[in-house]
Structures are given as C-alpha cells and as structure tokens.
Design a protein around this motif. Sequence first.
Motif, mmCIF file in Angstrom:
data_model
loop_
_atom_site.group_PDB
_atom_site.id
_atom_site.type_symbol
_atom_site.label_atom_id
_atom_site.label_comp_id
_atom_site.label_asym_id
_atom_site.label_seq_id
_atom_site.Cartn_x
_atom_site.Cartn_y
_atom_site.Cartn_z
ATOM 1 N N TYR A 252 -14.494 -15.902 7.737
ATOM 2 C CA TYR A 252 -15.551 -15.631 8.709
ATOM 3 C C TYR A 252 -16.952 -15.943 8.190
ATOM 4 O O TYR A 252 -17.909 -15.907 8.954
ATOM 5 C CB TYR A 252 -15.500 -14.157 9.141
ATOM 6 C CG TYR A 252 -14.193 -13.775 9.786
ATOM 7 C CD1 TYR A 252 -13.947 -14.049 11.126
ATOM 8 C CD2 TYR A 252 -13.193 -13.155 9.050
ATOM 9 C CE1 TYR A 252 -12.746 -13.708 11.719
ATOM 10 C CE2 TYR A 252 -11.985 -12.813 9.633
ATOM 11 C CZ TYR A 252 -11.765 -13.088 10.964
ATOM 12 O OH TYR A 252 -10.568 -12.754 11.544
ATOM 13 N N MET A 253 -17.057 -16.258 6.919
ATOM 14 C CA MET A 253 -18.361 -16.567 6.331
ATOM 15 C C MET A 253 -18.759 -17.996 6.667
ATOM 16 O O MET A 253 -17.938 -18.912 6.520
ATOM 17 C CB MET A 253 -18.297 -16.388 4.815
ATOM 18 C CG MET A 253 -19.627 -16.604 4.108
ATOM 19 S SD MET A 253 -20.745 -15.241 4.436
ATOM 20 C CE MET A 253 -22.177 -15.767 3.471
ATOM 21 N N PRO A 254 -19.977 -18.228 7.135
ATOM 22 C CA PRO A 254 -20.414 -19.610 7.351
ATOM 23 C C PRO A 254 -20.274 -20.425 6.070
ATOM 24 O O PRO A 254 -20.780 -20.047 5.011
ATOM 25 C CB PRO A 254 -21.885 -19.449 7.757
ATOM 26 C CG PRO A 254 -21.951 -18.105 8.388
ATOM 27 C CD PRO A 254 -20.993 -17.254 7.606
ATOM 28 N N GLY A 255 -19.547 -21.522 6.153
ATOM 29 C CA GLY A 255 -19.236 -22.315 4.974
ATOM 30 C C GLY A 255 -17.956 -21.895 4.306
ATOM 31 O O GLY A 255 -17.481 -22.562 3.398
ATOM 32 N N ASN A 256 -17.406 -20.738 4.745
ATOM 33 C CA ASN A 256 -16.151 -20.195 4.206
ATOM 34 C C ASN A 256 -16.243 -19.862 2.723
ATOM 35 O O ASN A 256 -15.218 -19.680 2.075
ATOM 36 C CB ASN A 256 -14.985 -21.159 4.441
ATOM 37 C CG ASN A 256 -14.712 -21.391 5.911
ATOM 38 O OD1 ASN A 256 -14.546 -22.529 6.347
ATOM 39 N ND2 ASN A 256 -14.685 -20.339 6.698
ATOM 40 N N ARG A 257 -17.457 -19.754 2.190
ATOM 41 C CA ARG A 257 -17.632 -19.427 0.784
ATOM 42 C C ARG A 257 -18.589 -18.261 0.664
ATOM 43 O O ARG A 257 -19.639 -18.235 1.311
ATOM 44 C CB ARG A 257 -18.163 -20.630 0.007
ATOM 45 C CG ARG A 257 -17.208 -21.810 -0.009
ATOM 46 C CD ARG A 257 -17.780 -22.988 -0.756
ATOM 47 N NE ARG A 257 -18.996 -23.499 -0.140
ATOM 48 C CZ ARG A 257 -19.637 -24.593 -0.528
ATOM 49 N NH1 ARG A 257 -19.169 -25.291 -1.542
ATOM 50 N NH2 ARG A 257 -20.717 -24.989 0.089
ATOM 51 N N ILE A 258 -18.241 -17.294 -0.170
ATOM 52 C CA ILE A 258 -19.066 -16.098 -0.338
ATOM 53 C C ILE A 258 -19.073 -15.713 -1.815
ATOM 54 O O ILE A 258 -18.063 -15.874 -2.524
ATOM 55 C CB ILE A 258 -18.521 -14.940 0.536
ATOM 56 C CG1 ILE A 258 -19.453 -13.739 0.499
ATOM 57 C CG2 ILE A 258 -17.107 -14.545 0.120
ATOM 58 C CD1 ILE A 258 -19.092 -12.658 1.502
ATOM 59 N N GLY A 259 -20.216 -15.237 -2.290
ATOM 60 C CA GLY A 259 -20.337 -14.866 -3.686
ATOM 61 C C GLY A 259 -19.853 -13.460 -3.992
ATOM 62 O O GLY A 259 -19.660 -13.119 -5.157
ATOM 63 N N MET A 260 -19.673 -12.637 -2.957
ATOM 64 C CA MET A 260 -19.227 -11.259 -3.173
ATOM 65 C C MET A 260 -17.712 -11.207 -3.324
ATOM 66 O O MET A 260 -16.982 -11.689 -2.458
ATOM 67 C CB MET A 260 -19.659 -10.377 -1.989
ATOM 68 C CG MET A 260 -19.211 -8.928 -2.100
ATOM 69 S SD MET A 260 -19.831 -7.891 -0.743
ATOM 70 C CE MET A 260 -18.930 -8.593 0.666
ATOM 71 N N PRO A 261 -17.208 -10.646 -4.418
ATOM 72 C CA PRO A 261 -15.757 -10.500 -4.561
ATOM 73 C C PRO A 261 -15.199 -9.588 -3.468
ATOM 74 O O PRO A 261 -15.946 -8.797 -2.878
ATOM 75 C CB PRO A 261 -15.588 -9.865 -5.949
ATOM 76 C CG PRO A 261 -16.885 -10.101 -6.650
ATOM 77 C CD PRO A 261 -17.938 -10.134 -5.590
ATOM 78 N N PRO A 262 -13.915 -9.659 -3.179
ATOM 79 C CA PRO A 262 -13.327 -8.763 -2.167
ATOM 80 C C PRO A 262 -13.600 -7.309 -2.535
ATOM 81 O O PRO A 262 -13.114 -6.823 -3.572
ATOM 82 C CB PRO A 262 -11.832 -9.090 -2.224
ATOM 83 C CG PRO A 262 -11.762 -10.475 -2.780
ATOM 84 C CD PRO A 262 -12.910 -10.601 -3.722
ATOM 85 N N PRO A 263 -14.379 -6.579 -1.743
ATOM 86 C CA PRO A 263 -14.777 -5.233 -2.156
ATOM 87 C C PRO A 263 -13.749 -4.154 -1.849
ATOM 88 O O PRO A 263 -13.803 -3.072 -2.441
ATOM 89 C CB PRO A 263 -16.054 -4.988 -1.339
ATOM 90 C CG PRO A 263 -15.843 -5.802 -0.097
ATOM 91 C CD PRO A 263 -15.040 -7.004 -0.496
ATOM 92 N N LEU A 264 -12.834 -4.420 -0.918
ATOM 93 C CA LEU A 264 -11.922 -3.380 -0.434
ATOM 94 C C LEU A 264 -10.473 -3.726 -0.771
ATOM 95 O O LEU A 264 -10.085 -4.896 -0.791
ATOM 96 C CB LEU A 264 -12.064 -3.208 1.080
ATOM 97 C CG LEU A 264 -13.472 -2.860 1.591
ATOM 98 C CD1 LEU A 264 -13.497 -2.867 3.115
ATOM 99 C CD2 LEU A 264 -13.935 -1.518 1.045
ATOM 100 N N SER A 265 -9.710 -2.692 -1.012
ATOM 101 C CA SER A 265 -8.266 -2.836 -1.202
ATOM 102 C C SER A 265 -7.603 -1.554 -0.724
ATOM 103 O O SER A 265 -8.218 -0.478 -0.719
ATOM 104 C CB SER A 265 -7.927 -3.108 -2.674
ATOM 105 O OG SER A 265 -8.382 -2.047 -3.502
ATOM 106 N N ASP A 266 -6.369 -1.662 -0.303
ATOM 107 C CA ASP A 266 -5.648 -0.495 0.198
ATOM 108 C C ASP A 266 -5.601 0.607 -0.855
ATOM 109 O O ASP A 266 -5.284 0.357 -2.023
ATOM 110 C CB ASP A 266 -4.220 -0.894 0.590
ATOM 111 C CG ASP A 266 -4.183 -1.797 1.820
ATOM 112 O OD1 ASP A 266 -5.205 -1.878 2.516
ATOM 113 O OD2 ASP A 266 -3.130 -2.425 2.068
ATOM 114 N N GLY A 267 -5.924 1.826 -0.424
ATOM 115 C CA GLY A 267 -5.870 2.975 -1.320
ATOM 116 C C GLY A 267 -7.050 3.117 -2.252
ATOM 117 O O GLY A 267 -7.049 4.006 -3.113
ATOM 118 N N ALA A 268 -8.082 2.286 -2.104
ATOM 119 C CA ALA A 268 -9.219 2.340 -3.019
ATOM 120 C C ALA A 268 -10.053 3.598 -2.827
ATOM 121 O O ALA A 268 -10.655 4.110 -3.771
ATOM 122 C CB ALA A 268 -10.095 1.102 -2.841
ATOM 123 N N VAL A 269 -10.127 4.106 -1.607
ATOM 124 C CA VAL A 269 -10.911 5.305 -1.293
ATOM 125 C C VAL A 269 -9.974 6.337 -0.676
ATOM 126 O O VAL A 269 -9.185 6.014 0.215
ATOM 127 C CB VAL A 269 -12.066 4.985 -0.321
ATOM 128 C CG1 VAL A 269 -12.864 6.242 0.005
ATOM 129 C CG2 VAL A 269 -12.975 3.915 -0.912
#
Length: 297
Positions: A217-234
Amino acid sequence: MRDVRSFFALKDSSMKRSFLSLFSGAALLAGALAGSPALAESGHHEKKPEVHSWSFAGALGSYDKAQLRRGFKVYKEVCSTCHSIKMLAFRNLSQPGGPEFSEKEVADLAATYKVKDGPNDTGDYFDRPARPSDHFPPPFANEQAARAAMSGAYPPDMSVLAKARGYGRGFPTFLFDALPGFSYQEHGVDYIASLLKGYGEPPHGVQIPEGQFYNAYMPGNRIGMPPPLSDGAVTYDDGAPQTVDQYAKDVTAFMMWVAEPHLDARKRIGQAVLAFLFVFAVLLYFTKRKIWSNVAH
C-alpha cells in the motif's frame, strides 16, 4: 495572390511539421519513461487501501473507548520507540470522548516519563518526572538524532497523521467526496491501517533496496519502517484478538482520536443544530399556514 497562398501553405506545412515533431518527441519520452525501472517502481501499482468499519464513521459515529485504550497500549509499547505525539498532553487521556483514563492513571503514567525543564537557579536544565499537564516527550532529542538512529529515515510525528494522510478513491466515488455532507472522511485511517498490514514478500521481479521493505500500500511499494506489528506482540486485557489486524485497527483509531479529539462533541453539536433547524422549519410552516389561512388567494 499566388505568393499569399504559397505563404499560408508554407506556414501550414511548418505547423504540421512542428506538431509532428512535438508528438513524436512526446511519444519517445513516454516510451522511454514507461520502460524505465524507476517509473515501474515509482508507486503507480500500489494497492488501494481497504475500506474498514470504524465506530466513529458517519454523522452518528463516536469513538470506542475500549478500542482507544487498546490503541494507546499498542502505541506505547510499539510505536513510541520511534514516533512522537508531541501535540498530545497526558491529561488529554482523561478527557471525555477519548480513552477516559482516570486522573490517577494519567498521573501514574506521566510519572514514568522524563521531561526536560529549567533553567534552575544556577541556569542549568534538568530532567524531572512528567506531570499530567506536560506533553508526551519525543523519543529523540531532534531530527538529526532521529535520522542517525534510523539509518537516515525520519519517523513522522503521529499527532495529526490520521488526518494528513489520504488517497484517491477513483471514479465515481470521488464525485461524492466533492459534495458537502457526502464526502468520505476516513481516507487517512483506512490508509494507515492498510499500510500496517501491507508488509510481505515482494512480487517476482521487484527489487527492494537494502534497508527497505516491501509494502503493498506504500507509494512505490517501498518503505523504510520495518514491520512494526506481529501476532501476540501486545497483550490485551479485555479479550480482544491479539492479531496484526486488530492491532492495526486499534492503533489507527487511537491516532484518529489524537488528530481529532473533539470529534464526538462536534458531532453532538451538529446533531443538536440539525434538530433545532428541523423544529424551527416545522414551526415556520405552521405559522405561515395560520397567518395566511384566512387570506384569499
């Protein structure tokens, strides 16, 4: 007369050649750009954000207090390491229409943060525990420190991010967005929630530079932020699903409240105004009927 006709014929011929040259040049440029890897990866192929169901959507919508509490927990435990919410004060968390933490909860939360204050009697600045009246301190001292820690990237402040982001919905829905009262107000939250869930492996043939990640969904399909969420993280205390999908929606709803904390009050005022105008219009109608009922037409 022959000279005049020759002049116009020459002029027409020159204009035709000019138009042909211009068209040919534009076609060559378009072809070159179309074959360029930069254009192929410039963001023209990102997916449209998903349309989510939000409790605060529509004229009668309002914030879900439990969702805002969960969203704040996701922000505090995951997002706050990089992103600031510098326009939000601790005491705002206890105001009506928001997460509505108690004053004691807010004071205890604020005390876990350190803010810089001063100068003192000797002219020095010092750190002290935050008070409810203080704003949330940023995770980095300044932009340069943030870029140094994030390999050159600068995490944006989240204070108004949910209202600042958006996307084009395309034809024909954009026509409704141009009409007062019919425009879709949830572009930003749909985009952010989709972005948080949009990480994955790049399609075949798509090259992602080192230090960046593929996001559908990011314009350019490239983003500098690593995946911040994962199942069970919170860990949630209210039994809500502890999944990436739920985390993304909860923290995005919290970001929407941060950007527009008085949304519920504004909608209540709007509903009261519309009700008053309706009653006023009915009274005017019957008053007119009463005044003019015995007048010959």
